[in-house]
Design a protein around this motif. Structure first.
Motif, PDB file in Angstrom:
ATOM      1  N   ASN A 182      47.885 -26.339  -4.614  1.00 53.66           N
ATOM      2  CA  ASN A 182      49.027 -26.485  -5.513  1.00 53.66           C
ATOM      3  C   ASN A 182      50.197 -27.244  -4.907  1.00 53.66           C
ATOM      4  OD1 ASN A 182      48.512 -24.783  -8.132  1.00 53.66           O
ATOM      5  ND2 ASN A 182      47.724 -23.537  -6.445  1.00 53.66           N
ATOM      6  N   SER A 183      50.062 -27.720  -3.679  1.00 53.96           N
ATOM      7  CA  SER A 183      51.130 -28.480  -3.038  1.00 53.96           C
ATOM      8  C   SER A 183      50.593 -29.830  -2.599  1.00 53.96           C
ATOM      9  CB  SER A 183      51.665 -27.722  -1.824  1.00 53.96           C
ATOM     10  OG  SER A 183      52.410 -28.581  -0.987  1.00 53.96           O
ATOM     11  N   PRO A 184      51.140 -30.934  -3.096  1.00 57.66           N
ATOM     12  CA  PRO A 184      50.670 -32.257  -2.655  1.00 57.66           C
ATOM     13  C   PRO A 184      50.802 -32.449  -1.147  1.00 57.66           C
ATOM     14  CG  PRO A 184      52.055 -32.458  -4.613  1.00 57.66           C
ATOM     15  CD  PRO A 184      52.168 -31.032  -4.154  1.00 57.66           C
ATOM     16  N   GLU A 185      51.878 -31.914  -0.561  1.00 54.65           N
ATOM     17  CA  GLU A 185      52.062 -32.065   0.887  1.00 54.65           C
ATOM     18  C   GLU A 185      50.978 -31.308   1.659  1.00 54.65           C
ATOM     19  OE1 GLU A 185      56.303 -32.139  -0.855  1.00 54.65           O
ATOM     20  OE2 GLU A 185      54.482 -30.950  -1.147  1.00 54.65           O
ATOM     21  N   ALA A 186      50.661 -30.100   1.198  1.00 55.82           N
ATOM     22  CA  ALA A 186      49.649 -29.302   1.886  1.00 55.82           C
ATOM     23  C   ALA A 186      48.261 -29.927   1.728  1.00 55.82           C
ATOM     24  CB  ALA A 186      49.639 -27.874   1.350  1.00 55.82           C
ATOM     25  N   LEU A 187      47.962 -30.417   0.531  1.00 49.76           N
ATOM     26  CA  LEU A 187      46.655 -31.043   0.319  1.00 49.76           C
ATOM     27  C   LEU A 187      46.519 -32.295   1.186  1.00 49.76           C
ATOM     28  CD1 LEU A 187      44.008 -30.877  -1.275  1.00 49.76           C
ATOM     29  CD2 LEU A 187      45.067 -32.301  -3.036  1.00 49.76           C
ATOM     30  N   THR A 188      47.579 -33.074   1.277  1.00 52.23           N
ATOM     31  CA  THR A 188      47.563 -34.256   2.150  1.00 52.23           C
ATOM     32  C   THR A 188      47.365 -33.848   3.600  1.00 52.23           C
ATOM     33  OG1 THR A 188      48.989 -35.517   0.662  1.00 52.23           O
ATOM     34  CG2 THR A 188      48.895 -36.231   2.958  1.00 52.23           C
ATOM     35  N   GLY A 189      48.054 -32.779   4.018  1.00 54.51           N
ATOM     36  CA  GLY A 189      47.921 -32.314   5.398  1.00 54.51           C
ATOM     37  C   GLY A 189      46.507 -31.933   5.751  1.00 54.51           C
ATOM     38  N   VAL A 190      45.820 -31.278   4.826  1.00 51.29           N
ATOM     39  CA  VAL A 190      44.423 -30.883   5.058  1.00 51.29           C
ATOM     40  C   VAL A 190      43.505 -32.095   5.039  1.00 51.29           C
ATOM     41  CG1 VAL A 190      42.477 -29.708   3.958  1.00 51.29           C
ATOM     42  CG2 VAL A 190      44.621 -28.495   4.308  1.00 51.29           C
ATOM     43  N   HIS A 191      43.694 -32.987   4.083  1.00 52.56           N
ATOM     44  CA  HIS A 191      42.861 -34.191   4.024  1.00 52.56           C
ATOM     45  C   HIS A 191      43.016 -35.037   5.290  1.00 52.56           C
ATOM     46  CE1 HIS A 191      41.473 -33.275   0.162  1.00 52.56           C
ATOM     47  NE2 HIS A 191      42.249 -34.033  -0.592  1.00 52.56           N
ATOM     48  N   LEU A 192      44.229 -35.099   5.831  1.00 48.35           N
ATOM     49  CA  LEU A 192      44.467 -35.907   7.029  1.00 48.35           C
ATOM     50  C   LEU A 192      43.624 -35.439   8.212  1.00 48.35           C
ATOM     51  CD1 LEU A 192      48.340 -36.492   7.047  1.00 48.35           C
ATOM     52  CD2 LEU A 192      46.566 -38.264   7.079  1.00 48.35           C
ATOM     53  N   VAL A 193      43.419 -34.130   8.311  1.00 45.11           N
ATOM     54  CA  VAL A 193      42.659 -33.602   9.448  1.00 45.11           C
ATOM     55  C   VAL A 193      41.270 -34.223   9.481  1.00 45.11           C
ATOM     56  CG1 VAL A 193      41.693 -31.539  10.520  1.00 45.11           C
ATOM     57  CG2 VAL A 193      43.932 -31.420   9.413  1.00 45.11           C
ATOM     58  N   HIS A 194      40.536 -34.080   8.389  1.00 44.68           N
ATOM     59  CA  HIS A 194      39.162 -34.591   8.354  1.00 44.68           C
ATOM     60  C   HIS A 194      39.132 -36.117   8.309  1.00 44.68           C
ATOM     61  CE1 HIS A 194      34.894 -34.753   7.475  1.00 44.68           C
ATOM     62  NE2 HIS A 194      35.141 -35.491   6.416  1.00 44.68           N
ATOM     63  N   ASP A 195      40.004 -36.712   7.507  1.00 45.38           N
ATOM     64  CA  ASP A 195      39.988 -38.163   7.362  1.00 45.38           C
ATOM     65  C   ASP A 195      40.257 -38.866   8.689  1.00 45.38           C
ATOM     66  OD1 ASP A 195      39.540 -37.649   4.731  1.00 45.38           O
ATOM     67  OD2 ASP A 195      41.479 -38.374   3.999  1.00 45.38           O
ATOM     68  N   SER A 196      41.165 -38.298   9.497  1.00 43.65           N
ATOM     69  CA  SER A 196      41.461 -38.923  10.790  1.00 43.65           C
ATOM     70  C   SER A 196      40.258 -38.847  11.719  1.00 43.65           C
ATOM     71  CB  SER A 196      42.673 -38.262  11.433  1.00 43.65           C
ATOM     72  OG  SER A 196      42.469 -36.872  11.651  1.00 43.65           O
TER      73      SER A 196
END
Length: 324
Positions: A219-233
């Protein structure tokens, strides 16, 4: 704490106390491909008068060990280990930072070995991080200093996202982007805007305490981005042929917060000016995107009463596929 935290077999079993100095890179786990390993830089303690001091450890005997990311919730920088068990004592002191602004203007990504104004971000004479030199940090502006508060990205992940073994594995393996149905049933998740209430249908592997983190992520765009960044990086560096990578992430919210942390002050070249290396985050007042949460699960016979629930057509989606 000794009873609650299990042994981690990768730590030495030699009777000595070992301090975790820093987080290193993430690497593939050949035995369990779904659970990558993260490096820990550790040193044996030789002076117990101040566990955070540089003189407290023997740098010549520093080691690098690798643990499964599922064990990340158990480990912080400055934690002390003896015979593979975590001790109650820790390195560093507690400090509260009030009214910190978390925003793109006030928070920047920087490597641990960065040179700022001709000097190392983390001077070796004050804290040695060994193989963690390339690890990424988030620097928060504090009292006019762009690098006043330095937090390792791995600690951001541990505190805000990978709060349990199951969540850690899901985050590093990319399940929030590629296999969301292994975490929740998206068709039965939603958001009640009238009550600011998050509604989740969890898979049975995840605990009720996980629900608050999952709800925040969805429900938070910032939190979803933070999680996606982990795997994507991790994927980005793997494509480049690198066997060891340094994860990226960000805060799961924006705005004003109070942070209570365990840290080590580091003097700078300017008179009476200090920077702070955060060993562990302990408390954060950053807002959640909901006021309450209803958590149902696959193996539960409990269902909310019809009178207490909104019709499906009045619920907002908890997960926006456009973030894929």
């Amino acid at each position: 704490m000794r009873k609650k935290i299990p042994k981690i077999k990768e730590f030495p079993d030699d009777g000595r106390i070992w301090r975790v100095d820093w987080f290193g890179g993430v690497e593939r786990n050949e035995q369990v491909p779904s659970e990558p390993k993260i490096q820990l830089i550790i040193s044996p303690v030789v002076d117990e008068s101040d566990f955070a001091a540089s003189r407290a450890v023997n740098h010549a005997e520093r080691q690098v060990i690798s643990i499964g990311v599922g064990q990340l919730p158990l480990v912080t920088i400055g934690s002390l280990w003896q015979n593979r068990r975590r001790l109650i004592s820790t390195a560093g002191r507690t400090k509260l930072f009030s009214n910190l602004e978390i925003s793109p203007e006030k928070v920047r990504v920087i490597k641990s070995d960065a040179i700022i104004d001709g000097a190392p971000l983390i001077p070796k004479r004050y804290h040695q991080i060994g193989a963690g030199l390339s690890a990424k940090c988030l620097a928060i502006e504090w009292q006019g200093d762009h690098y006043g508060i330095i937090i390792p990205v791995a600690e951001i992940i541990r505190f805000y996202y990978a709060t349990s073994t199951d969540l850690a594995k899901a985050i590093f393996f990319g399940d929030f982007r590629h296999n969301l149905t292994s975490i929740v049933n998206p068709a039965e998740c939603g958001f009640n805007p009238v009550e600011r209430q998050c509604i989740l249908k969890l898979r049975k592997e995840f605990s009720d305490s996980d629900a608050f983190i999952i709800g925040r992520i969805l429900n938070s765009p910032e939190a979803l981005t933070g999680v996606h960044l982990v795997h994507d990086s991790l994927i980005k560096y793997a494509v480049q042929g690198k066997s060891r990578t340094y994860p990226e992430s960000n805060f799961p919210f924006s705005g004003i917060t109070n942070l209570r942390v365990r840290l080590k002050p580091i003097p700078t070249s300017e008179d009476k000016k200090w920077r702070f290396i955060v060993f562990a985050l302990e408390h954060c007042t950053g807002p959640f995107p909901f006021d309450s949460i209803i958590c149902d699960r696959d193996n539960s016979n409990l269902r909310p009463e019809d009178d207490d629930d909104l019709p499906r057509e009045q619920k907002e989606a908890a997960y926006d596929p456009r973030h894929e």
